[in-house]
Design a protein around this motif. Structure first.
Motif, PDB file in Angstrom:
ATOM      1  N   PHE A   1      13.439  -1.924 -10.521  1.00 48.55           N
ATOM      2  CA  PHE A   1      12.251  -1.631  -9.714  1.00 48.55           C
ATOM      3  C   PHE A   1      12.187  -0.145  -9.388  1.00 48.55           C
ATOM      4  CE2 PHE A   1      10.248  -5.543  -7.643  1.00 48.55           C
ATOM      5  CZ  PHE A   1      10.472  -6.324  -8.760  1.00 48.55           C
ATOM      6  N   LEU A   2      13.333   0.431  -9.080  1.00 45.58           N
ATOM      7  CA  LEU A   2      13.385   1.856  -8.761  1.00 45.58           C
ATOM      8  C   LEU A   2      13.022   2.696  -9.989  1.00 45.58           C
ATOM      9  CD1 LEU A   2      14.146   3.828  -6.481  1.00 45.58           C
ATOM     10  CD2 LEU A   2      16.450   3.839  -7.398  1.00 45.58           C
ATOM     11  N   ARG A   3      13.581   2.368 -11.136  1.00 48.78           N
ATOM     12  CA  ARG A   3      13.321   3.126 -12.362  1.00 48.78           C
ATOM     13  C   ARG A   3      11.873   3.018 -12.834  1.00 48.78           C
ATOM     14  NH1 ARG A   3      17.863   5.054 -15.018  1.00 48.78           N
ATOM     15  NH2 ARG A   3      19.820   4.262 -14.206  1.00 48.78           N
ATOM     16  N   LEU A   4      11.285   1.830 -12.685  1.00 51.48           N
ATOM     17  CA  LEU A   4       9.906   1.623 -13.127  1.00 51.48           C
ATOM     18  C   LEU A   4       8.880   2.059 -12.086  1.00 51.48           C
ATOM     19  CD1 LEU A   4      10.152  -1.893 -14.844  1.00 51.48           C
ATOM     20  CD2 LEU A   4      10.054   0.344 -15.944  1.00 51.48           C
ATOM     21  N   GLY A   5       9.349   2.421 -10.902  1.00 52.48           N
ATOM     22  CA  GLY A   5       8.442   2.838  -9.849  1.00 52.48           C
ATOM     23  C   GLY A   5       7.727   1.687  -9.176  1.00 52.48           C
ATOM     24  N   ILE A   6       8.257   0.488  -9.336  1.00 53.75           N
ATOM     25  CA  ILE A   6       7.628  -0.687  -8.736  1.00 53.75           C
ATOM     26  C   ILE A   6       7.930  -0.760  -7.246  1.00 53.75           C
ATOM     27  CG2 ILE A   6       7.558  -3.225  -8.798  1.00 53.75           C
ATOM     28  CD1 ILE A   6       8.156  -3.047 -11.766  1.00 53.75           C
ATOM     29  N   ASN A   7       8.976  -0.072  -6.814  1.00 54.01           N
ATOM     30  CA  ASN A   7       9.339  -0.143  -5.397  1.00 54.01           C
ATOM     31  C   ASN A   7       8.342   0.573  -4.496  1.00 54.01           C
ATOM     32  OD1 ASN A   7      10.142   2.373  -6.355  1.00 54.01           O
ATOM     33  ND2 ASN A   7      11.821   2.531  -4.909  1.00 54.01           N
ATOM     34  N   MET A   8       7.464   1.411  -5.057  1.00 55.89           N
ATOM     35  CA  MET A   8       6.420   2.091  -4.284  1.00 55.89           C
ATOM     36  C   MET A   8       5.073   1.799  -4.949  1.00 55.89           C
ATOM     37  SD  MET A   8       8.090   3.616  -1.897  1.00 55.89           S
ATOM     38  CE  MET A   8       7.207   4.960  -1.187  1.00 55.89           C
TER      39      MET A   8
ATOM     40  N   PHE B   1       7.311  -6.870   1.432  1.00 51.09           N
ATOM     41  CA  PHE B   1       6.315  -5.815   1.323  1.00 51.09           C
ATOM     42  C   PHE B   1       6.211  -5.104   2.662  1.00 51.09           C
ATOM     43  CE2 PHE B   1       5.011  -9.202  -1.602  1.00 51.09           C
ATOM     44  CZ  PHE B   1       5.032  -8.501  -2.796  1.00 51.09           C
ATOM     45  N   PHE B   2       6.279  -3.775   2.635  1.00 53.82           N
ATOM     46  CA  PHE B   2       6.182  -2.980   3.848  1.00 53.82           C
ATOM     47  C   PHE B   2       4.981  -2.062   3.742  1.00 53.82           C
ATOM     48  CE2 PHE B   2       7.379   0.789   6.389  1.00 53.82           C
ATOM     49  CZ  PHE B   2       7.447   0.173   7.630  1.00 53.82           C
ATOM     50  N   GLN B   3       4.079  -2.155   4.704  1.00 54.14           N
ATOM     51  CA  GLN B   3       2.849  -1.379   4.783  1.00 54.14           C
ATOM     52  C   GLN B   3       1.962  -1.580   3.546  1.00 54.14           C
ATOM     53  OE1 GLN B   3       3.664   2.692   5.777  1.00 54.14           O
ATOM     54  NE2 GLN B   3       3.958   2.178   7.927  1.00 54.14           N
ATOM     55  N   ILE B   4       1.892  -2.818   3.107  1.00 55.97           N
ATOM     56  CA  ILE B   4       0.994  -3.189   2.015  1.00 55.97           C
ATOM     57  C   ILE B   4       0.033  -4.229   2.570  1.00 55.97           C
ATOM     58  CG2 ILE B   4       0.824  -4.357  -0.207  1.00 55.97           C
ATOM     59  CD1 ILE B   4       3.454  -3.066  -0.986  1.00 55.97           C
ATOM     60  N   GLN B   5      -1.256  -3.926   2.484  1.00 56.62           N
ATOM     61  CA  GLN B   5      -2.270  -4.800   3.071  1.00 56.62           C
ATOM     62  C   GLN B   5      -2.485  -6.062   2.234  1.00 56.62           C
ATOM     63  OE1 GLN B   5      -3.299  -4.113   6.047  1.00 56.62           O
ATOM     64  NE2 GLN B   5      -2.232  -2.158   6.020  1.00 56.62           N
ATOM     65  N   ASN B   6      -2.646  -5.893   0.923  1.00 52.08           N
ATOM     66  CA  ASN B   6      -2.950  -7.019   0.054  1.00 52.08           C
ATOM     67  C   ASN B   6      -1.743  -7.328  -0.826  1.00 52.08           C
ATOM     68  OD1 ASN B   6      -4.096  -8.998  -1.493  1.00 52.08           O
ATOM     69  ND2 ASN B   6      -5.835  -7.764  -2.170  1.00 52.08           N
TER      70      ASN B   6
ATOM     71  N   ASP C   1       0.815   1.114  -4.116  1.00 52.80           N
ATOM     72  CA  ASP C   1      -0.335   1.153  -3.200  1.00 52.80           C
ATOM     73  C   ASP C   1       0.017   1.743  -1.829  1.00 52.80           C
ATOM     74  OD1 ASP C   1      -1.776   0.013  -5.227  1.00 52.80           O
ATOM     75  OD2 ASP C   1      -1.814  -2.000  -4.378  1.00 52.80           O
ATOM     76  N   GLY C   2       0.856   2.761  -1.840  1.00 56.79           N
ATOM     77  CA  GLY C   2       1.199   3.441  -0.592  1.00 56.79           C
ATOM     78  C   GLY C   2       2.184   2.691   0.284  1.00 56.79           C
ATOM     79  N   GLY C   3       2.750   1.622  -0.223  1.00 58.65           N
ATOM     80  CA  GLY C   3       3.725   0.836   0.531  1.00 58.65           C
ATOM     81  C   GLY C   3       4.993   0.639  -0.265  1.00 58.65           C
ATOM     82  N   MET C   4       5.924  -0.066   0.344  1.00 57.18           N
ATOM     83  CA  MET C   4       7.209  -0.298  -0.309  1.00 57.18           C
ATOM     84  C   MET C   4       7.376  -1.759  -0.667  1.00 57.18           C
ATOM     85  SD  MET C   4      10.003   2.036   1.743  1.00 57.18           S
ATOM     86  CE  MET C   4      11.158   0.725   1.576  1.00 57.18           C
TER      87      MET C   4
END
Length: 129
Positions: free
Chosen positions: A22-29, A55-60, A31-34
């Motif tokens: 997830f870290l390498r593919l950038g999936i951990n960040m 999900f942290f600070q992700i609305q949808n 839509d502005g959330g984690m």
């Protein structure tokens, strides 16, 4: 039913490797959330792995979950190349929303509200005395 030692080992291995993927593919960040992997559960036959995501600070979160599922082939391909010497068969990956943190925040808010109500009642009683 309690997890076997092998289930726990496989779940731990998958959790560790998926976190790095997830870290390498950038999936951990997204839509502005984690996005983080809160836990991995493996079925007794080791054929399916259920990955629970926080999900942290992700609305949808449903939309983000769809984005992750759309890239599941890429995730599984990387995971397979990493664990091919530890596992005979690569389990099927299923992604789920882990709403434990949501419940924690709701409980905290309720407890804070009760505390504030108690404070206001105490102050009213002191003023009346």
């Amino acid at each position: 039913m309690e997890e076997s030692k092998r289930q726990k080992q496989v779940a731990g291995l998958l959790n560790e490797e998926l976190s790095d993927i997830f870290l390498r593919l950038g999936i951990n960040m997204i839509d502005g959330g984690m996005v983080s992997i809160s836990s991995v559960k493996v079925t007794p036959d080791l054929m399916e792995a259920r990955i629970y995501l926080s999900f942290f600070q992700i609305q949808n979160f449903k939309e983000v979950l769809k984005k992750i599922e759309a890239r599941s082939w890429e995730i599984k391909k990387m995971l397979t190349s990493r664990v091919r010497h530890q596992l005979r068969i690569m389990p099927f990956l299923s992604f789920f929303h882990d709403d434990t943190l949501d419940h924690v925040f709701k409980m905290e808010n309720l407890l804070n509200k009760v505390k504030q109500d108690d404070e206001s009642i105490r102050k009213e009683n002191e003023a009346n005395d």
